[in-house]
Design a protein around this motif. Structure first.
Motif, PDB file in Angstrom:
ATOM      1  N   GLU A 148      80.485  70.740  61.200  1.00 30.84           N
ATOM      2  CA  GLU A 148      80.799  72.064  61.483  1.00 30.84           C
ATOM      3  C   GLU A 148      79.297  72.483  62.384  1.00 30.84           C
ATOM      4  OE1 GLU A 148      81.856  74.489  58.214  1.00 30.84           O
ATOM      5  OE2 GLU A 148      83.541  73.315  57.911  1.00 30.84           O
ATOM      6  N   ASN A 149      78.183  72.051  61.846  1.00 34.31           N
ATOM      7  CA  ASN A 149      76.765  72.637  62.304  1.00 34.31           C
ATOM      8  C   ASN A 149      76.171  71.674  63.107  1.00 34.31           C
ATOM      9  OD1 ASN A 149      77.230  74.878  60.494  1.00 34.31           O
ATOM     10  ND2 ASN A 149      76.645  73.633  58.819  1.00 34.31           N
ATOM     11  N   TYR A 150      76.339  70.409  63.041  1.00 36.24           N
ATOM     12  CA  TYR A 150      75.263  69.559  63.782  1.00 36.24           C
ATOM     13  C   TYR A 150      75.246  69.520  65.355  1.00 36.24           C
ATOM     14  CZ  TYR A 150      72.483  65.690  65.343  1.00 36.24           C
ATOM     15  OH  TYR A 150      71.410  64.731  65.847  1.00 36.24           O
ATOM     16  N   LEU A 151      76.499  69.752  66.039  1.00 38.65           N
ATOM     17  CA  LEU A 151      76.711  69.796  67.451  1.00 38.65           C
ATOM     18  C   LEU A 151      76.417  71.258  67.861  1.00 38.65           C
ATOM     19  CD1 LEU A 151      77.411  68.895  70.182  1.00 38.65           C
ATOM     20  CD2 LEU A 151      79.699  69.383  69.705  1.00 38.65           C
ATOM     21  N   ARG A 152      76.917  72.442  66.968  1.00 37.20           N
ATOM     22  CA  ARG A 152      76.903  73.925  67.591  1.00 37.20           C
ATOM     23  C   ARG A 152      75.907  74.677  67.225  1.00 37.20           C
ATOM     24  NH1 ARG A 152      80.941  73.570  71.441  1.00 37.20           N
ATOM     25  NH2 ARG A 152      82.430  72.552  70.771  1.00 37.20           N
ATOM     26  N   HIS A 153      75.472  74.197  65.841  1.00 38.95           N
ATOM     27  CA  HIS A 153      74.537  75.359  65.153  1.00 38.95           C
ATOM     28  C   HIS A 153      73.015  75.331  65.813  1.00 38.95           C
ATOM     29  CE1 HIS A 153      72.083  77.738  62.220  1.00 38.95           C
ATOM     30  NE2 HIS A 153      73.068  77.964  61.861  1.00 38.95           N
ATOM     31  N   PRO A 154      72.360  76.544  66.250  1.00 39.20           N
ATOM     32  CA  PRO A 154      71.343  76.237  66.986  1.00 39.20           C
ATOM     33  C   PRO A 154      70.257  75.461  66.228  1.00 39.20           C
ATOM     34  CG  PRO A 154      71.796  78.578  66.190  1.00 39.20           C
ATOM     35  CD  PRO A 154      72.739  77.696  66.011  1.00 39.20           C
ATOM     36  N   ALA A 155      70.163  75.575  64.822  1.00 44.41           N
ATOM     37  CA  ALA A 155      69.108  74.856  64.322  1.00 44.41           C
ATOM     38  C   ALA A 155      69.216  73.336  64.849  1.00 44.41           C
ATOM     39  CB  ALA A 155      69.304  74.984  62.728  1.00 44.41           C
ATOM     40  N   TYR A 156      70.181  72.711  65.125  1.00 43.58           N
ATOM     41  CA  TYR A 156      70.201  71.328  65.635  1.00 43.58           C
ATOM     42  C   TYR A 156      70.093  71.364  67.064  1.00 43.58           C
ATOM     43  CZ  TYR A 156      71.689  70.241  60.976  1.00 43.58           C
ATOM     44  OH  TYR A 156      71.475  70.279  59.571  1.00 43.58           O
ATOM     45  N   SER A 157      69.845  72.442  67.787  1.00 41.09           N
ATOM     46  CA  SER A 157      69.704  72.317  69.333  1.00 41.09           C
ATOM     47  C   SER A 157      69.117  71.381  69.886  1.00 41.09           C
ATOM     48  CB  SER A 157      69.496  73.736  69.979  1.00 41.09           C
ATOM     49  OG  SER A 157      70.290  74.727  69.740  1.00 41.09           O
ATOM     50  N   LYS A 158      67.561  71.125  69.234  1.00 46.28           N
ATOM     51  CA  LYS A 158      67.052  69.965  70.035  1.00 46.28           C
ATOM     52  C   LYS A 158      66.973  68.572  69.409  1.00 46.28           C
ATOM     53  CE  LYS A 158      64.795  72.477  73.135  1.00 46.28           C
ATOM     54  NZ  LYS A 158      64.738  71.926  74.446  1.00 46.28           N
ATOM     55  N   TYR A 159      68.174  68.339  68.656  1.00 41.47           N
ATOM     56  CA  TYR A 159      68.466  67.158  67.942  1.00 41.47           C
ATOM     57  C   TYR A 159      69.276  66.346  68.916  1.00 41.47           C
ATOM     58  CZ  TYR A 159      66.602  68.624  63.362  1.00 41.47           C
ATOM     59  OH  TYR A 159      65.856  69.144  62.531  1.00 41.47           O
ATOM     60  N   PRO A 160      69.063  64.991  68.746  1.00 39.77           N
ATOM     61  CA  PRO A 160      69.973  64.179  69.814  1.00 39.77           C
ATOM     62  C   PRO A 160      71.439  64.327  69.618  1.00 39.77           C
ATOM     63  CG  PRO A 160      68.945  62.828  67.972  1.00 39.77           C
ATOM     64  CD  PRO A 160      68.369  64.392  67.937  1.00 39.77           C
ATOM     65  N   VAL A 161      72.264  64.296  70.590  1.00 39.88           N
ATOM     66  CA  VAL A 161      73.594  64.340  70.535  1.00 39.88           C
ATOM     67  C   VAL A 161      74.087  63.033  70.138  1.00 39.88           C
ATOM     68  CG1 VAL A 161      73.991  63.747  73.035  1.00 39.88           C
ATOM     69  CG2 VAL A 161      75.664  64.983  71.692  1.00 39.88           C
ATOM     70  N   VAL A 162      74.950  63.273  69.212  1.00 43.38           N
ATOM     71  CA  VAL A 162      75.619  61.909  68.432  1.00 43.38           C
ATOM     72  C   VAL A 162      77.336  61.896  68.546  1.00 43.38           C
ATOM     73  CG1 VAL A 162      73.743  61.169  67.003  1.00 43.38           C
ATOM     74  CG2 VAL A 162      75.620  62.752  66.170  1.00 43.38           C
ATOM     75  N   GLY A 163      78.091  61.006  68.219  1.00 43.84           N
ATOM     76  CA  GLY A 163      79.447  61.022  68.320  1.00 43.84           C
ATOM     77  C   GLY A 163      79.843  60.909  69.785  1.00 43.84           C
ATOM     78  N   VAL A 164      78.984  60.550  70.644  1.00 40.68           N
ATOM     79  CA  VAL A 164      79.372  60.314  71.955  1.00 40.68           C
ATOM     80  C   VAL A 164      79.702  58.824  72.459  1.00 40.68           C
ATOM     81  CG1 VAL A 164      78.340  60.613  74.466  1.00 40.68           C
ATOM     82  CG2 VAL A 164      77.981  62.348  72.698  1.00 40.68           C
ATOM     83  N   SER A 165      80.722  58.448  72.994  1.00 41.43           N
ATOM     84  CA  SER A 165      80.929  57.219  73.379  1.00 41.43           C
ATOM     85  C   SER A 165      80.295  56.772  74.663  1.00 41.43           C
ATOM     86  CB  SER A 165      82.595  57.031  73.896  1.00 41.43           C
ATOM     87  OG  SER A 165      82.917  57.661  74.805  1.00 41.43           O
ATOM     88  N   TRP A 166      80.207  55.466  74.957  1.00 41.91           N
ATOM     89  CA  TRP A 166      79.576  55.102  76.186  1.00 41.91           C
ATOM     90  C   TRP A 166      80.258  55.660  77.441  1.00 41.91           C
ATOM     91  CZ3 TRP A 166      80.954  52.494  80.602  1.00 41.91           C
ATOM     92  CH2 TRP A 166      80.082  51.868  81.344  1.00 41.91           C
ATOM     93  N   GLU A 167      81.724  55.584  77.309  1.00 35.21           N
ATOM     94  CA  GLU A 167      82.359  56.429  78.374  1.00 35.21           C
ATOM     95  C   GLU A 167      81.889  57.736  78.672  1.00 35.21           C
ATOM     96  OE1 GLU A 167      86.281  55.514  76.959  1.00 35.21           O
ATOM     97  OE2 GLU A 167      86.548  53.682  77.962  1.00 35.21           O
ATOM     98  N   GLN A 168      81.759  58.544  77.710  1.00 33.35           N
ATOM     99  CA  GLN A 168      81.482  59.988  77.741  1.00 33.35           C
ATOM    100  C   GLN A 168      79.796  60.032  78.297  1.00 33.35           C
ATOM    101  OE1 GLN A 168      82.295  60.883  73.353  1.00 33.35           O
ATOM    102  NE2 GLN A 168      84.034  62.214  74.203  1.00 33.35           N
ATOM    103  N   ALA A 169      79.204  59.197  77.647  1.00 36.02           N
ATOM    104  CA  ALA A 169      77.770  59.172  78.114  1.00 36.02           C
ATOM    105  C   ALA A 169      77.615  59.067  79.576  1.00 36.02           C
ATOM    106  CB  ALA A 169      76.900  58.082  77.479  1.00 36.02           C
ATOM    107  N   ASN A 170      78.388  58.056  80.212  1.00 40.22           N
ATOM    108  CA  ASN A 170      78.559  57.829  81.705  1.00 40.22           C
ATOM    109  C   ASN A 170      79.138  59.136  82.433  1.00 40.22           C
ATOM    110  OD1 ASN A 170      77.424  55.534  82.723  1.00 40.22           O
ATOM    111  ND2 ASN A 170      79.386  54.150  82.633  1.00 40.22           N
ATOM    112  N   ALA A 171      79.878  59.823  81.981  1.00 37.08           N
ATOM    113  CA  ALA A 171      80.514  60.816  82.453  1.00 37.08           C
ATOM    114  C   ALA A 171      79.561  62.062  82.601  1.00 37.08           C
ATOM    115  CB  ALA A 171      81.769  61.458  81.843  1.00 37.08           C
ATOM    116  N   TYR A 172      78.740  62.361  81.363  1.00 36.86           N
ATOM    117  CA  TYR A 172      77.537  63.135  81.368  1.00 36.86           C
ATOM    118  C   TYR A 172      76.674  62.754  82.491  1.00 36.86           C
ATOM    119  CZ  TYR A 172      73.309  65.401  79.894  1.00 36.86           C
ATOM    120  OH  TYR A 172      72.342  66.497  79.838  1.00 36.86           O
TER     121      TYR A 172
END
Length: 486
Positions: A148-172
């Motif tokens: 619930e918190n890792y992606l959305r909560h501001p406490a983790y804003s400067k933390y690296p995004v995870v749970g992202v596939s190679w395909e999603q990283a390419n689209a980004y």
């Protein structure tokens, strides 16, 4: 006095000879003219051919310049996994740019916000980009708060995004290219921000260059030599090259940061990690004893003892934590593993080129209709067709077959990588190689890895559609022109 007179006479003769030379040359000595035709550039009286001979590339937002060079890529210590998939070899990497830090949750949330704003009716588009927060779930661990918190909560804003596939990283990376180039045109006054763009009417670099996107025009349009407004061209040098995932060679080269270990053309000390020495702790006077990265110190030790946490991170850490390497890049060891562009093959080092080694080349072209016009999808992006696919070049063809019991010469035109490497979907314990044309390399080690995986020369692989709670990415960009600048 006599000497001065002789000097003056000599100087006069020299200047006269120069003027004679210019006269004999027919007047083709103008600085801003063609060496081929003598026609002056940017002159409407002779057609108005425009050029910028003084172009110099600048680093895009978040990027650091990585001066290219030669290095020994591959294993630097014992292959404890006995994969034998990374023999040392000498290669050369061209200069490029790379993100100073891993892409953070804040960076990725900006991407998600843009998708929701521009494609409000397309829930599928948003879900395709959404990281998989379920990667935090573990049957015998209490990790639900991170869902619930890792992606959305501001406490983790400067933390690296995870749970992202190679395909999603390419689209980004693709999205980031378009937003940076759109902002460059806004800064130039060519466009103004259009918050109403939706559906097919969305700025992309390709559609703008192809003349398919108009948008809201700014008050400072680009002009031709006669002063009339015209379209931006790639030759203008205003738009930036694509943000993309780095190749495995680029990533490994950037991680070592050997620029700080050279004396002229001599490498004075080869590195095991992105820092000097074989120790995991800082040896400087000010920070002596502090760990250089976020990793697992030992079995069950993710962050150390209360009162003196060894790496000050239980899971990931902010993307600008610890000391940067000699290229100024943070967390090139530990924190999260990072996707790279390459297809995984155990023997890539025997096949790929010595300059800019990369496995995964796919040639494409823009799709056209019967009238020769480019075709866009419902999201405003140009459709592409594959021209040639070299992901399995000399690796999935009949000349390279390793499967027993098949007559490849009879059906060679229909075989793929899946036919070469053993595949099994059964639950009977059959052997499978796991190797397909969709298996991608990732590198760097993470917060849940032992130190061995923080060595830049190590490599692992995963299907490009999969994700994990210790796997993120950073972007790179090609350097155009000279490696350093003349």
């Amino acid at each position: 006095m006599k000497f001065k007179a002789i000097f003056f006479v000599g100087l006069t003769m020299l200047l006269a000879s120069c003027s004679v030379f210019k006269k004999d040359s027919g007047g083709f000595s103008k600085k801003n003219s063609s060496n081929t035709t003598g026609w002056e550039y940017n002159d409407p009286e002779n057609g108005g051919f425009q050029t910028d001979a003084d172009y110099a590339q600048f680093a895009g937002p978040g990027l650091k310049f990585i001066q290219g060079g030669t290095f020994t890529m591959g294993r630097v210590e014992q292959d404890v996994m006995y994969d034998w998939n990374n023999a040392p070899r000498r290669v050369t990497v061209a200069s490029f740019y790379m993100d100073e830090c891993e892409v953070s949750n804040l960076d990725y949330r900006e991407y998600l916000f843009w998708i929701q704003r521009v494609y409000p009716e397309s829930k599928e588009r948003y879900l395709q980009a959404l990281p998989d927060t379920l990667v935090w779930r573990e049957a015998l661990a209490y990790n639900e708060p991170y869902l619930e918190n890792y992606l959305r909560h501001p406490a983790y804003s400067k933390y690296p995004v995870v749970g992202v596939s190679w395909e999603q990283a390419n689209a980004y990376c693709k999205w980031r290219t378009d937003r940076v180039n759109e902002q460059l045109l806004v800064n130039k006054g060519v466009l103004t921000h259009d918050n109403t763009q939706q559906g097919e009417n969305v700025f992309t670099t390709e559609t703008y260059l192809a003349g398919l996107y108009e948008g809201k025009q700014g008050d400072k349009p680009i002009e031709d030599a006669a002063g009339n407004p015209r379209k931006i061209r790639w030759e203008d040098g205003i738009l930036m090259p694509d943000y993309r995932l780095p190749t495995e060679a680029e990533w490994e080269y950037a991680a070592y940061g050997l620029i700080g270990n050279t004396d002229g053309e001599l490498l004075t000390e080869r590195k095991l990690y992105p820092w000097n020495g074989s120790y995991l702790r800082d040896d400087s006077r000010r920070d002596r004893g502090l760990l250089n990265a976020n990793f697992v110190r030992g079995r069950g030790d993710m962050m150390g003892m209360a009162g003196y946490l060894n790496d000050n991170a239980d899971i990931t850490a902010p993307v600008n934590s610890y000391k940067p390497n000699d290229f100024g890049l943070y967390c090139m060891a530990g924190n999260v593993n990072e996707w790279v562009a390459d297809i995984y093959r155990p023997l890539s080092q025997e096949d790929v080129a010595e300059f800019q080694p990369f496995r995964g080349t796919v040639y494409t072209k823009y799709r056209q209709d019967a009238n020769g016009d480019l075709i866009r999808d419902e999201f405003g992006e140009l459709l592409i067709d594959t021209v040639a696919d070299y992901r399995n070049y000399l690796d999935g063809d009949y000349q390279s077959q390793i499967i027993e019991g098949q007559d490849w010469n009879m059906v060679k035109d229909n075989l793929t990588t899946e036919d070469m490497y053993v595949q099994s979907n059964s639950n009977e314990g059959s052997f499978t190689s796991l190797i397909t044309d969709k298996i991608r390399v990732y590198k760097g080690g993470s917060w849940k890895d032992r130190p061995y995986w923080m060595i830049p020369g190590t490599r692992r692989f995963r299907d490009q559609s999969e994700s994990a709670n210790d796997l993120g990415f950073r972007c790179a960009m090609t350097r155009v022109g000279s490696p350093e600048g003349f």
